[in-house]
Design an enzyme around this catalytic site. Structure first.
Site, PDB file in Angstrom:
ATOM      1  N   TYR A 158       0.852  -1.197   0.000  1.00 42.06           N
ATOM      2  CA  TYR A 158       0.000   0.000   0.000  1.00 42.06           C
ATOM      3  C   TYR A 158       0.881   1.237   0.000  1.00 42.06           C
ATOM      4  CZ  TYR A 158      -4.955  -0.028  -0.254  1.00 42.06           C
ATOM      5  OH  TYR A 158      -6.217  -0.047  -0.759  1.00 42.06           O
ATOM      6  N   GLU A 164      -0.323   4.810  -0.697  1.00 39.93           N
ATOM      7  CA  GLU A 164      -1.058   6.058  -0.955  1.00 39.93           C
ATOM      8  C   GLU A 164      -0.123   7.253  -0.835  1.00 39.93           C
ATOM      9  OE1 GLU A 164      -4.465   6.184   1.582  1.00 39.93           O
ATOM     10  OE2 GLU A 164      -5.605   4.852   0.295  1.00 39.93           O
ATOM     11  N   ASP A 167      -6.148  12.738 -25.471  1.00 38.81           N
ATOM     12  CA  ASP A 167      -6.149  11.352 -24.983  1.00 38.81           C
ATOM     13  C   ASP A 167      -5.600  10.468 -26.105  1.00 38.81           C
ATOM     14  OD1 ASP A 167      -6.736   8.767 -24.278  1.00 38.81           O
ATOM     15  OD2 ASP A 167      -8.891   9.093 -23.978  1.00 38.81           O
ATOM     16  N   THR A 183      -3.498   5.217 -22.111  1.00 42.60           N
ATOM     17  CA  THR A 183      -3.447   3.899 -21.500  1.00 42.60           C
ATOM     18  C   THR A 183      -2.052   3.351 -21.780  1.00 42.60           C
ATOM     19  OG1 THR A 183      -4.363   3.037 -23.541  1.00 42.60           O
ATOM     20  CG2 THR A 183      -5.898   3.316 -21.723  1.00 42.60           C
ATOM     21  N   LYS A 237      -2.175  -0.468 -24.829  1.00 43.22           N
ATOM     22  CA  LYS A 237      -2.560  -0.604 -26.245  1.00 43.22           C
ATOM     23  C   LYS A 237      -1.294  -0.622 -27.109  1.00 43.22           C
ATOM     24  CE  LYS A 237      -7.072   1.082 -25.019  1.00 43.22           C
ATOM     25  NZ  LYS A 237      -8.085   2.146 -25.090  1.00 43.22           N
ATOM     26  N   ARG A 287      -2.009  -3.304 -18.151  1.00 40.51           N
ATOM     27  CA  ARG A 287      -3.246  -2.533 -18.133  1.00 40.51           C
ATOM     28  C   ARG A 287      -3.099  -1.381 -17.153  1.00 40.51           C
ATOM     29  NH1 ARG A 287      -6.810  -5.345 -20.589  1.00 40.51           N
ATOM     30  NH2 ARG A 287      -8.488  -3.997 -21.258  1.00 40.51           N
TER      31      ARG A 287
HETATM   32  C1  LIG Z   1      -9.057   2.581 -24.273  1.00 37.52           C
HETATM   33  C2  LIG Z   1      -9.312   4.021 -24.152  1.00 37.52           C
HETATM   34  C3  LIG Z   1      -9.650   4.599 -22.931  1.00 37.52           C
HETATM   35  C4  LIG Z   1     -10.031   3.823 -21.697  1.00 37.52           C
HETATM   36  O1  LIG Z   1      -9.182   2.972 -21.190  1.00 37.52           O
HETATM   37  P1  LIG Z   1      -9.645   1.843 -20.138  1.00 37.52           P
HETATM   38  O2  LIG Z   1      -8.309   1.427 -19.638  1.00 37.52           O
HETATM   39  O3  LIG Z   1     -10.396   0.827 -20.910  1.00 37.52           O
HETATM   40  O4  LIG Z   1     -10.457   2.507 -19.092  1.00 37.52           O
HETATM   41  C5  LIG Z   1      -9.779   5.964 -22.863  1.00 37.52           C
HETATM   42  N1  LIG Z   1      -9.612   6.715 -23.959  1.00 37.52           N
HETATM   43  C6  LIG Z   1      -9.320   6.193 -25.156  1.00 37.52           C
HETATM   44  C7  LIG Z   1      -9.161   7.095 -26.323  1.00 37.52           C
HETATM   45  C8  LIG Z   1      -9.173   4.832 -25.295  1.00 37.52           C
HETATM   46  O5  LIG Z   1      -8.921   4.328 -26.498  1.00 37.52           O
END
Ligand SMILES: *Cc1c(COP(=O)(O)O)cnc(C)c1O
Length: 440
Positions: free
Chosen positions: A58, A60, A204, A230, A233, A239
């Site tokens: 933990y 925080e 994003d 993220t 990807k 993750r």
């Molecule tokens: C995949 C994605 C997210 C969300 O990610 P999670 O880890 O599934 O919550 C947010 N924004 C974009 C553009 C994404 O492609």
């Protein structure tokens, strides 16, 4: 007498049901082609970090400012993750703690906006994400979105009409980024629009961050106020997510006269304690591992090959008579437009038949969707995972042929079975996680 639990039992012994499912999942991914553009295959090193004892801790707070003891190794690990992310993206400040993309975005919304504030985000059916203003998501329920969309004819972002909309609606923030838009995004022009209307630029880059980090797609990091991504990807990590930002809040006097002293502390405060509690230290260790991998020269080659493979897959599909939204791709993904084959609303069914042929994709809306979100008219495909596996342009042709055949003969069980055999054969040439057992 109390007997302590034996921590060293193998899962195959202690929980054979779950062990069997892990083993089956390994078999499934080995025998199929993974074309879901948000998925990838992480390295053994990333798996090992995720499966490590850091899961127990933990922590925080932030390095050197924690609420619990015993942080001597966690602090060094998180500082390393931060240092590597900064080097990889060239950002001024980074928070590596977000659990995933959605909470990362939520923290940014709470940092920049107040509930009810106006912003612009890309419409879901045009390729935006749920967290970019969907009415069922916090981004659409708590905040006031003016969605922007793509051109009716070309299905491309029309920067003139986006600029016009921004001037008319005067948003406090413009959100850029994609989940199903197959073309390059002109982040610089979005920045100009933000500057013209006095809005924060929140980008994003979840889908394309592996391409942005390597210069294969323009990166918004040098100029946008805040950038999230993220890590699982195209970046090929565990993750999770990170938030990058400028140190300075350039609209502090306008929007946050009494708040935190700068943007960096505003973001950090909104991740913890704003949205989250304790960071997932095991995942953050795996993020650090993935950033180091992405800093290696061969990751740039990987990113380039993702795009080459996507182009090869797109070209071959179109040659075989399958229509794609915007007639192709500039990035790692593409969307099949089934409406051109009189298959409007059949995305779900085609996805299921593709699965039966060991080709894994996801149904998706197309711009101005004539079907419904649950029965949409598109199939989204991407090449990050197959490229990790080592597949190249010639394999894309084999896969394209399989997809085109499924689309044209989705009710022909015999043909589908034949494709499944061919795909399994193709996969055998690209062993995935050779020698990996259930435990790393
Ligand atoms: C995949 C994605 C997210 C969300 O990610 P999670 O880890 O599934 O919550 C947010 N924004 C974009 C553009 C994404 O492609």
């Amino acid at each position: 007498m109390h007997k302590p639990m034996d921590l060293m039992r193998d899962i195959t012994e202690s929980d054979p049901k779950i062990a069997e499912l892990i083993q089956k999942e390994l078999g499934r991914i080995r025998e199929g082609v993974e074309l879901i553009p948000s998925e990838n295959f992480v390295s053994k090193a990333v798996l090992q970090a995720m499966g490590s004892v850091f899961t127990n801790k933990y922590s925080e707070g932030y390095p050197q400012k924690r609420y619990y003891g015993g942080q001597e190794f966690v602090d060094i690990m998180e500082d390393l993750a931060i240092e590597r992310a900064k080097k990889l993206f060239g950002c001024e400040h980074v928070n590596v703690q977000p659990y995933s993309g959605s909470p990362a975005n939520m923290a940014v919304f709470f940092a920049l906006l107040n509930p009810g504030d106006h912003y612009m985000g890309l419409d879901l059916v045009a390729g935006g994400h749920l967290t970019h203003g969907s009415p069922v998501n916090f981004s659409g329920r708590l905040f006031n979105v003016h969605p922007y969309t793509v051109d009716k004819k070309t299905h491309l972002l029309d920067m003139d009409s986006i600029r016009k909309q921004a001037k008319e609606t005067n948003p406090k923030m413009i959100l850029t980024g994609l989940t199903a838009y197959p073309r390059k995004i002109d982040f610089k022009e979005f920045q100009e629009i933000c500057d013209e209307v006095g809005a924060y630029h929140f980008s994003d880059i979840s889908h394309i961050s592996g391409l942005c980090a390597t210069g294969v797609h323009e990166s918004p990091v040098p100029f946008a106020d805040v950038v999230t991504t993220t890590t699982h990807k195209t970046l090929r990590g565990p993750r999770g997510a990170i938030i990058m930002c400028k140190k300075e809040d350039r609209y502090k006097n306008k929007y946050h006269p009494e708040g935190k002293k700068d943007l960096a502390s505003l973001i950090d405060f909104n991740v913890f304690p704003g949205i989250q509690g304790g960071p997932h230290d095991h995942v953050n260790a795996a993020k650090a591992v993935a950033f180091e991998e992405a800093l290696q020269p061969n990751f740039k080659e990987y990113a380039k090959q993702i795009v080459k493979n996507a182009k090869a897959l797109a070209d071959e599909l179109m040659k075989l008579g399958v229509s794609l939204v915007t007639n192709g791709t500039d990035n790692h993904l593409m969307v099949i437009d089934l409406s051109k084959k009189n298959l409007t609303g059949k995305g779900k069914e085609i996805q299921m038949v593709l699965d039966a042929a060991n080709i894994h994709t996801n149904k998706n809306t197309i711009p101005f969707e004539p079907g419904s979100p649950f029965n949409p008219s598109g199939i989204r495909l991407g090449t990050p995972a197959v490229t990790t596996r080592g597949m190249k342009e010639s394999e894309m042709k084999v896969i394209a042929k399989g997809i085109a055949t499924v689309v044209d003969h989705y009710q022909d069980a015999q043909r589908i079975a034949k494709i499944k055999t061919e795909i399994k054969e193709l996969c055998r040439g690209f062993p995935l996680y050779p020698g990996l057992g259930i435990l790393q």
